[in-house]
Design a protein around this motif. Structure first.
Motif, PDB file in Angstrom:
ATOM      1  N   ASP A   1      46.563  -7.122  -1.654  1.00  0.00           N
ATOM      2  CA  ASP A   1      45.778  -8.345  -1.457  1.00  0.00           C
ATOM      3  C   ASP A   1      44.296  -7.995  -1.572  1.00  0.00           C
ATOM      4  O   ASP A   1      43.666  -7.543  -0.624  1.00  0.00           O
ATOM      5  CB  ASP A   1      46.093  -8.935  -0.075  1.00  0.00           C
ATOM      6  N   ARG A   2      43.767  -8.201  -2.775  1.00  0.00           N
ATOM      7  CA  ARG A   2      42.397  -7.787  -3.061  1.00  0.00           C
ATOM      8  C   ARG A   2      41.387  -8.433  -2.124  1.00  0.00           C
ATOM      9  O   ARG A   2      40.475  -7.789  -1.612  1.00  0.00           O
ATOM     10  CB  ARG A   2      42.062  -8.126  -4.523  1.00  0.00           C
ATOM     11  N   ASN A   3      41.535  -9.734  -1.891  1.00  0.00           N
ATOM     12  CA  ASN A   3      40.569 -10.435  -1.043  1.00  0.00           C
ATOM     13  C   ASN A   3      40.628  -9.943   0.394  1.00  0.00           C
ATOM     14  O   ASN A   3      39.602  -9.756   1.044  1.00  0.00           O
ATOM     15  CB  ASN A   3      40.824 -11.944  -1.097  1.00  0.00           C
ATOM     16  N   LEU A   4      41.843  -9.729   0.902  1.00  0.00           N
ATOM     17  CA  LEU A   4      41.996  -9.259   2.280  1.00  0.00           C
ATOM     18  C   LEU A   4      41.364  -7.892   2.454  1.00  0.00           C
ATOM     19  O   LEU A   4      40.624  -7.650   3.415  1.00  0.00           O
ATOM     20  CB  LEU A   4      43.480  -9.218   2.659  1.00  0.00           C
ATOM     21  N   VAL A   5      41.634  -6.975   1.523  1.00  0.00           N
ATOM     22  CA  VAL A   5      41.084  -5.622   1.629  1.00  0.00           C
ATOM     23  C   VAL A   5      39.570  -5.649   1.473  1.00  0.00           C
ATOM     24  O   VAL A   5      38.838  -4.981   2.216  1.00  0.00           O
ATOM     25  CB  VAL A   5      41.732  -4.696   0.579  1.00  0.00           C
ATOM     26  N   HIS A   6      39.087  -6.431   0.519  1.00  0.00           N
ATOM     27  CA  HIS A   6      37.641  -6.516   0.295  1.00  0.00           C
ATOM     28  C   HIS A   6      36.924  -7.045   1.522  1.00  0.00           C
ATOM     29  O   HIS A   6      35.869  -6.530   1.934  1.00  0.00           O
ATOM     30  CB  HIS A   6      37.357  -7.400  -0.910  1.00  0.00           C
ATOM     31  N   ASP A   7      37.479  -8.083   2.145  1.00  0.00           N
ATOM     32  CA  ASP A   7      36.813  -8.734   3.268  1.00  0.00           C
ATOM     33  C   ASP A   7      36.991  -7.990   4.587  1.00  0.00           C
ATOM     34  O   ASP A   7      36.200  -8.188   5.513  1.00  0.00           O
ATOM     35  CB  ASP A   7      37.340 -10.166   3.440  1.00  0.00           C
ATOM     36  N   SER A   8      38.028  -7.143   4.684  1.00  0.00           N
ATOM     37  CA  SER A   8      38.391  -6.593   5.995  1.00  0.00           C
ATOM     38  C   SER A   8      38.262  -5.083   6.108  1.00  0.00           C
ATOM     39  O   SER A   8      38.341  -4.556   7.221  1.00  0.00           O
ATOM     40  CB  SER A   8      39.839  -6.988   6.335  1.00  0.00           C
ATOM     41  N   SER A   9      38.108  -4.355   4.996  1.00  0.00           N
ATOM     42  CA  SER A   9      38.172  -2.887   5.069  1.00  0.00           C
ATOM     43  C   SER A   9      37.106  -2.300   5.990  1.00  0.00           C
ATOM     44  O   SER A   9      37.364  -1.328   6.704  1.00  0.00           O
ATOM     45  CB  SER A   9      38.065  -2.280   3.671  1.00  0.00           C
TER      46      SER A   9
ATOM     47  N   GLY B   1      41.060 -13.697 -20.996  1.00  0.00           N
ATOM     48  CA  GLY B   1      40.601 -12.333 -20.726  1.00  0.00           C
ATOM     49  C   GLY B   1      39.793 -12.261 -19.454  1.00  0.00           C
ATOM     50  O   GLY B   1      39.366 -13.264 -18.900  1.00  0.00           O
ATOM     51  N   GLY B   2      39.594 -11.039 -18.951  1.00  0.00           N
ATOM     52  CA  GLY B   2      38.964 -10.826 -17.647  1.00  0.00           C
ATOM     53  C   GLY B   2      37.530 -11.306 -17.563  1.00  0.00           C
ATOM     54  O   GLY B   2      36.792 -11.267 -18.536  1.00  0.00           O
ATOM     55  N   HIS B   3      37.172 -11.765 -16.378  1.00  0.00           N
ATOM     56  CA  HIS B   3      35.816 -12.247 -16.131  1.00  0.00           C
ATOM     57  C   HIS B   3      35.120 -11.454 -15.034  1.00  0.00           C
ATOM     58  O   HIS B   3      34.015 -11.781 -14.639  1.00  0.00           O
ATOM     59  CB  HIS B   3      35.854 -13.723 -15.736  1.00  0.00           C
ATOM     60  N   TRP B   4      35.785 -10.412 -14.524  1.00  0.00           N
ATOM     61  CA  TRP B   4      35.178  -9.645 -13.447  1.00  0.00           C
ATOM     62  C   TRP B   4      35.731  -8.223 -13.458  1.00  0.00           C
ATOM     63  O   TRP B   4      36.779  -7.933 -14.024  1.00  0.00           O
ATOM     64  CB  TRP B   4      35.423 -10.291 -12.087  1.00  0.00           C
ATOM     65  N   ASN B   5      35.001  -7.355 -12.853  1.00  0.00           N
ATOM     66  CA  ASN B   5      35.424  -5.974 -12.666  1.00  0.00           C
ATOM     67  C   ASN B   5      34.882  -5.530 -11.320  1.00  0.00           C
ATOM     68  O   ASN B   5      33.669  -5.551 -11.102  1.00  0.00           O
ATOM     69  CB  ASN B   5      34.892  -5.085 -13.800  1.00  0.00           C
ATOM     70  N   LEU B   6      35.765  -5.161 -10.436  1.00  0.00           N
ATOM     71  CA  LEU B   6      35.360  -4.841  -9.071  1.00  0.00           C
ATOM     72  C   LEU B   6      35.869  -3.462  -8.674  1.00  0.00           C
ATOM     73  O   LEU B   6      36.857  -2.971  -9.216  1.00  0.00           O
ATOM     74  CB  LEU B   6      35.927  -5.875  -8.079  1.00  0.00           C
TER      75      LEU B   6
ATOM     76  N   ILE C   1      39.185  -2.351 -10.245  1.00  0.00           N
ATOM     77  CA  ILE C   1      40.057  -3.488 -10.532  1.00  0.00           C
ATOM     78  C   ILE C   1      39.438  -4.321 -11.644  1.00  0.00           C
ATOM     79  O   ILE C   1      38.317  -4.804 -11.522  1.00  0.00           O
ATOM     80  CB  ILE C   1      40.270  -4.366  -9.281  1.00  0.00           C
ATOM     81  N   GLU C   2      40.193  -4.486 -12.722  1.00  0.00           N
ATOM     82  CA  GLU C   2      39.735  -5.296 -13.837  1.00  0.00           C
ATOM     83  C   GLU C   2      40.284  -6.713 -13.718  1.00  0.00           C
ATOM     84  O   GLU C   2      41.328  -6.953 -13.119  1.00  0.00           O
ATOM     85  CB  GLU C   2      40.228  -4.690 -15.159  1.00  0.00           C
ATOM     86  N   GLY C   3      39.572  -7.632 -14.320  1.00  0.00           N
ATOM     87  CA  GLY C   3      40.080  -8.992 -14.403  1.00  0.00           C
ATOM     88  C   GLY C   3      41.260  -9.066 -15.354  1.00  0.00           C
ATOM     89  O   GLY C   3      41.610  -8.079 -16.010  1.00  0.00           O
ATOM     90  N   PRO C   4      41.899 -10.226 -15.444  1.00  0.00           N
ATOM     91  CA  PRO C   4      43.069 -10.362 -16.317  1.00  0.00           C
ATOM     92  C   PRO C   4      42.720 -10.031 -17.761  1.00  0.00           C
ATOM     93  O   PRO C   4      41.676 -10.439 -18.263  1.00  0.00           O
ATOM     94  CB  PRO C   4      43.444 -11.840 -16.171  1.00  0.00           C
ATOM     95  N   PRO C   5      43.584  -9.301 -18.452  1.00  0.00           N
ATOM     96  CA  PRO C   5      43.337  -9.012 -19.869  1.00  0.00           C
ATOM     97  C   PRO C   5      43.656 -10.235 -20.726  1.00  0.00           C
ATOM     98  O   PRO C   5      44.282 -11.198 -20.256  1.00  0.00           O
ATOM     99  CB  PRO C   5      44.316  -7.876 -20.165  1.00  0.00           C
TER     100      PRO C   5
END
Length: 598
Positions: free
Chosen positions: A151-159, A407-412, A419-423
């Motif tokens: 869960d990218r959002n959970l890890v990003h917001d909580s790590s 295609g991807g719109h973000w890279n985090l 983590i790449e955005g959708p290809p």
């Protein structure tokens, strides 16, 4: 002189009894495990628990060697084969090695479950204690985040918050869990089977009505209880009450529980289930619709054996998540649970309901690492040593016939993972989670994003496609919740010689063919049969390689694609929704029963 002799004899007897039985009388059933713990750790835990009982945090830190990574509380060696189906460890240290340093090596063999097959919850007080860094090191071995969809959002917001969870926090939370379950009681009588829902706001009530109409169209006769917060009472009309009553469904006000201030009031579900009047409970989200009468689930061998059924989400656990420190268990390489549908037999697992309810009542503490309520039941089961069953295949994504993702719109970079955005060409348009029964037949249409998706009028068909992994079945005979290695029990194919013998015929020795020779060129008799060794299978890697993303602009839809290292494997397939016999006709029934789409 005789008096002195008697006094000395009595004193010696008292000393002998004290030495022999004193520790056991003092510690009771905990004597054996307390014997194995170095005294400095016992002293810390004792002081910590005294402080906690006064509502304070302990003033002292753990001994320095603990903070530096020593393992006084026992743990799994990195090279050790982890048995995820074994009882949770309930001894805090390994067997003491009698040498000059008196160090602890491997953990003592965990004591088995009680007669009910469970591990007492107070065993969690003796589970391993790990620092954040040590837990991450261990959990990264069993749950490598590079290959999993966390869960990218959970890890990003909580790590950052997770990293601050101290050992004192873990001890306090464990103690609070034990105390709550020990004191909890269910008020009122319970009996029979039934469905529990949570709906109070107008939109949720309308979805619940559609859901129950569909259930009744399937000839489902299970009674329904719908719980709502006191603050939501004004959203419920007389017309709602009358129709629900006519369908053997009743509204129940959840008193003395305040509604949350988040964007979703997650914490009503577990409380509603615990306080319902049913012994055997099927919880359904108001937007988790059925494809047939679900009552048969109560009679499946899987539910009868385990008494709990859970369904998987899109994401797996991340090794940073402190929930594994809370449990004192290694991270399980399986998908996290979702709560669109949950089944519990109260008669066998009332404690699971109590613990999940506790997480709900203290949601501000626990839901930050449980993804809201969705993980609370799986974590309650793990804390109590309860095995659960589930579907015989992974979830799938249902949705509209959308064009491929551009295609991807973000890279985090999140927690050290790029983590790449959708290809280009990723599968998108998903708004529904498809969930199956234990045999693998689709049963639940959890349309959790229909209320947010804002579908274009160009999408005349709401459910057009099913996107899933090509290999989405759990190992034969297993379901979600079973991840340990399994031996392949299928019979090897019979040779012609074996088949003739089985049919009662005498095989004729025929001339050897060119290839029927051993490595040295000698003929191999026809009666010699070589069997391949049986393979060991596992569910631990099922679903590795996929990533999902919920976009919110312009529409809230799910996109699914493969991680870069898996893209050549071609693991994802798309299917026509209407061509599946279990799914065909659902959309017509949904709209006939009053369903809407945004």
């Amino acid at each position: 002189m005789r008096i002195v002799y008697r006094f000395v004899t009595l004193a010696a007897l008292i000393v002998l009894v004290t030495i022999s039985f004193g520790p056991r009388l003092l510690y009771g059933d905990d004597f054996q495990w307390k014997k194995q713990i170095p005294q400095k750790y016992l002293d810390y835990i004792s002081k910590a628990q005294e402080s906690i009982s006064r509502g304070e945090y302990p003033e002292e830190s753990l001994p320095l060697d603990v903070e530096a990574g020593e393992e006084p509380m026992g743990a799994y060696a990195p090279e050790e084969q982890i048995d995820f189906d074994a009882p949770a460890p309930n001894t805090p240290v390994g067997e003491a090695k009698q040498d000059d340093k008196q160090t602890a090596e491997k953990p003592a063999k965990p004591q088995g479950p009680d007669d009910s097959g469970k591990i007492p919850l107070n065993s969690i007080m003796r589970a391993p204690l790990w620092t954040a860094s040590e837990a991450q090191r261990r959990n990264s071995k069993s749950c490598p985040p590079e290959d999993a969809n966390f869960d990218r959002n959970l890890v990003h917001d909580s790590s950052a918050l997770w990293a601050k969870v101290s050992t004192r926090d873990i001890i306090k939370w464990r103690r609070d869990m034990v105390n709550h379950v020990a004191k909890a009681k269910h008020s009122g009588k319970t009996a029979g089977r039934g469905i529990v829902m949570a709906a109070g706001e107008t939109d949720a009530i309308e979805r619940a009505l559609v859901n129950i109409r569909i259930l009744r169209a399937h000839a489902c006769k299970l009674p329904v209880e719908i719980y709502y917060f006191t603050e939501e009472r004004n959203s419920i009309t007389r017309a709602h009450e009358d129709e629900l009553r006519g369908m053997n469904a009743k509204l129940v006000e959840l008193k003395n529980v305040a509604k949350g201030d988040g964007w979703k009031a997650f914490h009503i579900k577990a409380v509603a289930m615990q306080r319902s009047s049913f012994d055997e409970i099927l919880f359904l989200d108001s937007d988790s619709y059925t494809l047939r009468d679900p009552a048969y689930l109560f009679d499946t061998p899987q539910f009868k054996e385990r008494g709990v059924m859970l369904w998987p989400d899109y994401t797996k656990s991340h090794p940073l998540n402190p929930v594994w420190r809370l449990l004192g268990q290694p991270c399980r390489p399986e998908f996290e649970a979702e709560t669109g549908q949950i089944m519990v037999d109260r008669r066998r697992h009332q404690d699971v309901l109590f613990l999940a309810e506790y997480f709900a009542l203290e949601w501000k503490t626990y839901y930050s690492f449980m993804g809201g309520d969705r993980e609370s039941f799986r974590i309650a089961c793990l804390a109590l040593g309860v095995k659960w069953a589930g579907p015989g295949r992974m979830m799938a994504m249902g949705g509209v016939d959308a064009p491929e993702h551009p295609g991807g719109h973000w890279n985090l970079e999140i927690a050290g993972i790029d983590i790449e955005g959708p290809p280009e060409g990723a599968h998108t348009g998903g708004h529904t989670m498809l969930q199956a029964d234990p045999s693998g037949k689709w049963l639940f249409v959890h349309a959790n994003l229909i209320k947010h998706v804002h579908l274009s009028r160009a999408n005349e068909v709401t459910w057009a496609r099913v996107t899933r992994l090509k290999q989405d079945k759990y190992v034969d005979g297993t379901t979600y919740g079973d991840i340990a290695p399994f031996e392949d029990k299928s019979e090897p194919a019979k040779s012609a010689h074996e088949q003739l013998l089985e049919d009662g015929q005498q095989p004729v020795q025929q001339a050897q063919q060119k290839d029927d020779v051993d490595p040295e060129g000698n003929p191999v008799p026809a009666a010699v049969i070589v069997h391949k060794p049986k393979e060991t299978k596992s569910n631990a890697k099922l679903g590795d390689g996929i990533r999902t993303h919920v976009s919110e602009n312009p529409n809230m839809v799910v996109t699914m694609w493969l991680l870069p290292q898996f893209r050549e494997a071609d693991l994802i397939t798309e299917e026509d929704w209407a061509r599946d016999a279990d799914l065909a006709g659902f959309e017509d029934l949904y709209f006939e029963m009053g369903g809407i789409r945004q």
